[in-house]
Motif scaffolding. Structure first.
Motif, PDB file in Angstrom:
ATOM      1  N   SER A  72       0.830  -1.209   0.000  1.00  0.00           N
ATOM      2  CA  SER A  72       0.000   0.000   0.000  1.00  0.00           C
ATOM      3  C   SER A  72       0.863   1.257   0.000  1.00  0.00           C
ATOM      4  CB  SER A  72      -0.943  -0.003   1.209  1.00  0.00           C
ATOM      5  OG  SER A  72      -0.212  -0.004   2.427  1.00  0.00           O
ATOM      6  N   LEU A  73       1.985   1.219   0.699  1.00  0.00           N
ATOM      7  CA  LEU A  73       2.918   2.348   0.684  1.00  0.00           C
ATOM      8  C   LEU A  73       3.409   2.605  -0.728  1.00  0.00           C
ATOM      9  CD1 LEU A  73       4.826   4.391   2.166  1.00  0.00           C
ATOM     10  CD2 LEU A  73       6.460   2.491   2.351  1.00  0.00           C
ATOM     11  N   ALA A  74       3.772   1.548  -1.434  1.00  0.00           N
ATOM     12  CA  ALA A  74       4.267   1.687  -2.801  1.00  0.00           C
ATOM     13  C   ALA A  74       3.207   2.280  -3.720  1.00  0.00           C
ATOM     14  CB  ALA A  74       4.735   0.335  -3.326  1.00  0.00           C
ATOM     15  N   VAL A  75       1.975   1.812  -3.586  1.00  0.00           N
ATOM     16  CA  VAL A  75       0.882   2.305  -4.431  1.00  0.00           C
ATOM     17  C   VAL A  75       0.632   3.785  -4.171  1.00  0.00           C
ATOM     18  CG1 VAL A  75      -1.617   2.162  -4.787  1.00  0.00           C
ATOM     19  CG2 VAL A  75      -0.227   0.083  -4.804  1.00  0.00           C
ATOM     20  N   LEU A  76       0.705   4.214  -2.932  1.00  0.00           N
ATOM     21  CA  LEU A  76       0.458   5.617  -2.602  1.00  0.00           C
ATOM     22  C   LEU A  76       1.503   6.544  -3.215  1.00  0.00           C
ATOM     23  CD1 LEU A  76      -0.622   5.178   1.121  1.00  0.00           C
ATOM     24  CD2 LEU A  76      -2.078   6.009  -0.742  1.00  0.00           C
ATOM     25  N   GLN A  77       2.749   6.102  -3.282  1.00  0.00           N
ATOM     26  CA  GLN A  77       3.783   6.938  -3.924  1.00  0.00           C
ATOM     27  C   GLN A  77       3.526   7.020  -5.426  1.00  0.00           C
ATOM     28  OE1 GLN A  77       5.496   8.152  -1.190  1.00  0.00           O
ATOM     29  NE2 GLN A  77       4.195   6.571  -0.253  1.00  0.00           N
ATOM     30  N   ARG A  78       3.175   5.888  -6.011  1.00  0.00           N
ATOM     31  CA  ARG A  78       2.820   5.861  -7.437  1.00  0.00           C
ATOM     32  C   ARG A  78       1.642   6.786  -7.722  1.00  0.00           C
ATOM     33  NH1 ARG A  78      -0.616   0.827  -9.117  1.00  0.00           N
ATOM     34  NH2 ARG A  78      -2.167   2.239  -8.204  1.00  0.00           N
ATOM     35  N   ASP A  79       0.625   6.706  -6.860  1.00  0.00           N
ATOM     36  CA  ASP A  79      -0.580   7.497  -7.084  1.00  0.00           C
ATOM     37  C   ASP A  79      -0.319   8.992  -6.948  1.00  0.00           C
ATOM     38  OD1 ASP A  79      -1.829   5.096  -7.454  1.00  0.00           O
ATOM     39  OD2 ASP A  79      -3.002   5.148  -5.598  1.00  0.00           O
ATOM     40  N   PHE A  80       0.574   9.381  -6.052  1.00  0.00           N
ATOM     41  CA  PHE A  80       0.927  10.798  -5.929  1.00  0.00           C
ATOM     42  C   PHE A  80       1.465  11.324  -7.257  1.00  0.00           C
ATOM     43  CE2 PHE A  80       3.751  14.333  -5.112  1.00  0.00           C
ATOM     44  CZ  PHE A  80       3.083  15.089  -4.154  1.00  0.00           C
ATOM     45  N   VAL A  81       2.352  10.575  -7.867  1.00  0.00           N
ATOM     46  CA  VAL A  81       2.951  10.989  -9.133  1.00  0.00           C
ATOM     47  C   VAL A  81       1.895  11.123 -10.224  1.00  0.00           C
ATOM     48  CG1 VAL A  81       4.414  10.100 -11.013  1.00  0.00           C
ATOM     49  CG2 VAL A  81       5.275  10.159  -8.664  1.00  0.00           C
ATOM     50  N   LEU A  82       0.831  10.347 -10.145  1.00  0.00           N
ATOM     51  CA  LEU A  82      -0.175  10.301 -11.202  1.00  0.00           C
ATOM     52  C   LEU A  82      -1.439  11.092 -10.875  1.00  0.00           C
ATOM     53  CD1 LEU A  82       0.238   6.573 -12.281  1.00  0.00           C
ATOM     54  CD2 LEU A  82       1.027   8.608 -13.486  1.00  0.00           C
ATOM     55  N   GLY A  83      -1.405  11.929  -9.845  1.00  0.00           N
ATOM     56  CA  GLY A  83      -2.529  12.825  -9.619  1.00  0.00           C
ATOM     57  C   GLY A  83      -3.065  12.925  -8.218  1.00  0.00           C
ATOM     58  N   ARG A  84      -2.716  12.014  -7.352  1.00  0.00           N
ATOM     59  CA  ARG A  84      -3.197  12.076  -5.966  1.00  0.00           C
ATOM     60  C   ARG A  84      -2.268  13.017  -5.189  1.00  0.00           C
ATOM     61  NH1 ARG A  84      -2.536   9.616  -0.931  1.00  0.00           N
ATOM     62  NH2 ARG A  84      -4.413   8.791   0.119  1.00  0.00           N
ATOM     63  N   ASN A  85      -2.289  14.273  -5.566  1.00  0.00           N
ATOM     64  CA  ASN A  85      -1.402  15.287  -5.008  1.00  0.00           C
ATOM     65  C   ASN A  85      -2.156  16.606  -4.891  1.00  0.00           C
ATOM     66  OD1 ASN A  85      -1.120  16.711  -7.632  1.00  0.00           O
ATOM     67  ND2 ASN A  85       0.046  14.898  -8.242  1.00  0.00           N
ATOM     68  N   PRO A  86      -1.595  17.596  -4.216  1.00  0.00           N
ATOM     69  CA  PRO A  86      -2.353  18.832  -3.972  1.00  0.00           C
ATOM     70  C   PRO A  86      -2.879  19.516  -5.221  1.00  0.00           C
ATOM     71  CG  PRO A  86      -0.390  18.779  -2.599  1.00  0.00           C
ATOM     72  CD  PRO A  86      -0.288  17.612  -3.536  1.00  0.00           C
ATOM     73  N   TRP A  87      -2.176  19.409  -6.333  1.00  0.00           N
ATOM     74  CA  TRP A  87      -2.521  20.146  -7.552  1.00  0.00           C
ATOM     75  C   TRP A  87      -3.411  19.334  -8.493  1.00  0.00           C
ATOM     76  CZ3 TRP A  87       2.141  18.732  -5.626  1.00  0.00           C
ATOM     77  CH2 TRP A  87       2.763  19.676  -4.816  1.00  0.00           C
ATOM     78  N   GLY A  88      -3.577  18.046  -8.212  1.00  0.00           N
ATOM     79  CA  GLY A  88      -4.370  17.196  -9.087  1.00  0.00           C
ATOM     80  C   GLY A  88      -3.772  17.070 -10.465  1.00  0.00           C
ATOM     81  N   VAL A  89      -2.445  16.958 -10.537  1.00  0.00           N
ATOM     82  CA  VAL A  89      -1.751  16.884 -11.818  1.00  0.00           C
ATOM     83  C   VAL A  89      -0.969  15.577 -11.908  1.00  0.00           C
ATOM     84  CG1 VAL A  89       0.273  18.136 -10.932  1.00  0.00           C
ATOM     85  CG2 VAL A  89      -0.178  18.132 -13.381  1.00  0.00           C
ATOM     86  N   SER A  90      -0.977  14.972 -13.079  1.00  0.00           N
ATOM     87  CA  SER A  90      -0.072  13.860 -13.342  1.00  0.00           C
ATOM     88  C   SER A  90       1.251  14.448 -13.791  1.00  0.00           C
ATOM     89  CB  SER A  90      -0.637  12.958 -14.438  1.00  0.00           C
ATOM     90  OG  SER A  90       0.361  12.073 -14.921  1.00  0.00           O
ATOM     91  N   PHE A  91       2.334  14.001 -13.187  1.00  0.00           N
ATOM     92  CA  PHE A  91       3.647  14.560 -13.485  1.00  0.00           C
ATOM     93  C   PHE A  91       4.305  13.921 -14.717  1.00  0.00           C
ATOM     94  CE2 PHE A  91       3.337  15.510  -8.859  1.00  0.00           C
ATOM     95  CZ  PHE A  91       3.464  16.896  -8.954  1.00  0.00           C
ATOM     96  N   ILE A  92       3.603  13.020 -15.385  1.00  0.00           N
ATOM     97  CA  ILE A  92       4.150  12.362 -16.572  1.00  0.00           C
ATOM     98  C   ILE A  92       3.385  12.837 -17.799  1.00  0.00           C
ATOM     99  CG2 ILE A  92       4.616  10.163 -17.711  1.00  0.00           C
ATOM    100  CD1 ILE A  92       4.728   8.859 -14.963  1.00  0.00           C
ATOM    101  N   SER A  93       4.108  13.339 -18.773  1.00  0.00           N
ATOM    102  CA  SER A  93       3.492  13.875 -19.977  1.00  0.00           C
ATOM    103  C   SER A  93       2.570  12.858 -20.634  1.00  0.00           C
ATOM    104  CB  SER A  93       4.569  14.257 -20.999  1.00  0.00           C
ATOM    105  OG  SER A  93       5.371  15.303 -20.531  1.00  0.00           O
TER     106      SER A  93
END
Length: 543
Positions: A432-453
């Motif tokens: 679950s820790l691993a999934v949460l880090q992955r999800d942050f990069v893909l939009g589960r973050n304050p800005w709601g942005v995926s960091f991958i083009s």
């Protein structure tokens, strides 16, 4: 009609205060699935709804989970858990009229993330390597050598390789790391990493790794030195240009130096490359060349300084034991010489856990390799993961580390830790820790942005990358470095080009701008992509 207008205004205003942050790509059916809701209004007694996209059918309705914390100006934080839903499909979340981006639950989601991340490397290629989106460049690397204060007027061929990031310099530390990680990904799971999208008979990831191996072979000089860096600070001072139009194209000095840190990661990449080219391609001549270069470099360790300090101050390690241990264990696996194994054990034990991941913090790789022979080395990986887990439970978005320069690479590194730990222990307690880090990069973050083009609905578009900007393209496979503390960004006095659409979500700790001038939070690098390819490949289901 007049009576309805205030009501409509109030409803829209209320909805505008509620923001749902979720992985915009989606989830594997068996994943832990969660989202974060940040709000300026109290919605503690409200429910969330998971709806099917298209028909709006409610699949799940449940209570929001109130979190006793705040984020910036948002005083009400909630979590949503919908892990119980495993049915494949496309969905969105809804809370009091606010809805998330669409996302999917499916088995084959992550193939396209890996494919996209891989597209970055042909854009980074330098020299006669068939680059994409620019012409052949930097054909004369390099016309002179710099050894400390001494300038040596001597031509050495260090053409090729990859430009490091949005600029056009090249570094042995990051090219070695990147080459190693591409090779390591293939070795870790040949089935998932044997994709051949260009249909030329060679796995794409090995085709790209060969670019790195060829450059590394050129970068080892006849004496005890490496070419550690190509080009100096002027690269960042002459303005934005395409690499083939670089006014410094014939004035790119090569800095030389050595260190146990460089010897370690360099030897590791070439030793691993030798095994793959021997077994996968039945190409003993190239395999022997790589192995000979690895052993030649490793033999210099006793006379080398602990860490290299040459160049212009970029990518300088503070420690060497983890990288040298990795070189030793890869040489052991390539030669079966017991002295390499003994040295790898000693160095890896001394290196210990470091509770981090970056281009310079890779102790976990030697610990993983050695844990296959002695499971005690997995304890170091578990120590790291426990530290990440404790930090993740103390912040809104469950990040295992606080933001810094290169945050997203480190978050991907946390997921990498889990993947390696799971392989050697068969334990998924940190999944679950691993999934949460992955999800942050893909939009589960304050800005709601995926960091991958080009992954997700709203993604980083204005990366700090000269070729993408001048060609007016969305950078293929661009992976933004991610949020940094505002104080760090202020120290560098970045002259932002655009207004900040994310202003309301910025804090002193979490600050991100999708602006081409931001080389701290919004620059892609070859090293971060290499880490992300490994992690996203793990979540793919290629067969």
């Amino acid at each position: 009609m007049r009576l309805l207008i205030p009501f409509l205004i109030f409803t829209n205003f209320a909805a505008a205060q509620i923001f749902i942050r979720v992985n915009q790509l989606g989830f594997l059916p068996e994943d832990n699935k969660s989202a974060v809701v940040i709000s300026n209004i109290d919605i503690s007694n409200k429910d969330f709804k998971l709806r099917e996209n298209g028909n709006g059918k409610i699949i799940l309705k449940n209570s929001l989970m109130k979190i006793d914390t705040t984020y910036g100006t948002f005083n009400h934080i909630y979590r949503i858990d919908f892990s119980e839903i495993q049915k494949t499909g496309t969905y969105y979340l809804e809370v009091e009229g606010s809805r998330s981006h669409n996302f999917s639950i499916a088995y084959n989601l992550y193939h396209k993330v890996v494919d996209e991340l891989m597209k970055f490397y042909p854009v980074q290629r330098c020299g006669y390597t068939d680059p994409k989106f620019h012409d052949i460049c930097h054909k004369a690397d390099s016309h002179k050598l710099i050894n400390g204060d001494k300038v040596i007027e001597k031509q050495v061929d260090v053409t090729g390789g990859w430009h490091d990031a949005g600029d056009y310099a090249k570094f042995i530390n990051t090219i070695s790391f990147t080459t190693y990680m591409l090779l390591f990904s293939y070795e870790f799971d040949p089935q998932k990493f044997s994709f051949d999208n260009d249909r030329n008979g060679t796995p794409d990831i090995l085709e790209e790794a060969k670019i790195g191996l060829d450059w590394l072979l050129r970068a080892q000089l006849d004496n005890e030195m490496f070419v550690v860096q190509v080009q100096d600070q002027r690269d960042q001072e002459v303005g934005w240009r395409l690499p083939e139009n670089d006014p410094l194209a014939f004035d790119r000095p090569a800095f030389i130096g050595t260190g146990k840190n460089l010897i370690g990661i360099y030897s590791a990449a070439l030793a691993l490359g030798s095994r793959i080219w021997r077994s996968r391609f039945n190409y003993p001549e190239f395999a022997d060349q790589c192995l000979a270069a690895a052993e030649k470099a490793f033999a210099k360790r006793k006379f080398a300084p602990d860490v290299n300090k040459s160049g212009t101050g970029f990518y300088l390690d503070s420690e060497y034991k983890g990288k040298l241990a990795l070189g030793a264990v890869e040489l052991f696996e390539s030669t079966k010489k017991s002295e390499y194994y003994k040295e790898a054990r000693e160095l890896a034990s001394e290196a210990g856990a470091e509770n981090w991941w970056s281009w310079g913090n890779i102790n976990v790789l030697s610990h993983y390799k050695l844990a296959k022979y002695d499971l005690a080395y997995a304890n170091f990986i578990e120590e790291n993961l426990t530290s990440f887990y404790e930090r993740a439970n103390k912040n809104v978005f469950n990040n295992g580390v606080s933001p810094t320069w290169g945050t997203n690479n480190t978050l991907m590194g946390i997921s990498l830790h889990h993947i390696l730990y799971e392989r050697v222990t068969r334990s998924n307690k940190f999944s679950s820790l691993a999934v949460l880090q992955r999800d942050f990069v893909l939009g589960r973050n304050p800005w709601g942005v995926s960091f991958i083009s080009r992954i997700g609905t709203e993604f980083s578009r204005n990366l700090h990358h000269q070729i993408a900007y001048l060609k007016k393209i969305i950078l293929p496979g661009g992976f933004a470095a991610g949020p940094a503390p505002k104080a760090l960004l202020n120290d560098y006095k970045i002259d932002y080009e655009t207004y900040d659409p994310y202003a309301r979500f910025q804090t002193e700790e979490y600050y991100y701008r999708d602006d081409r001038n931001d080389y701290i939070a919004n620059e892609p690098t070859i090293t971060a992509n290499a880490t992300a390819i490994f992690v996203m490949g793990y979540y793919s289901n290629r067969k």
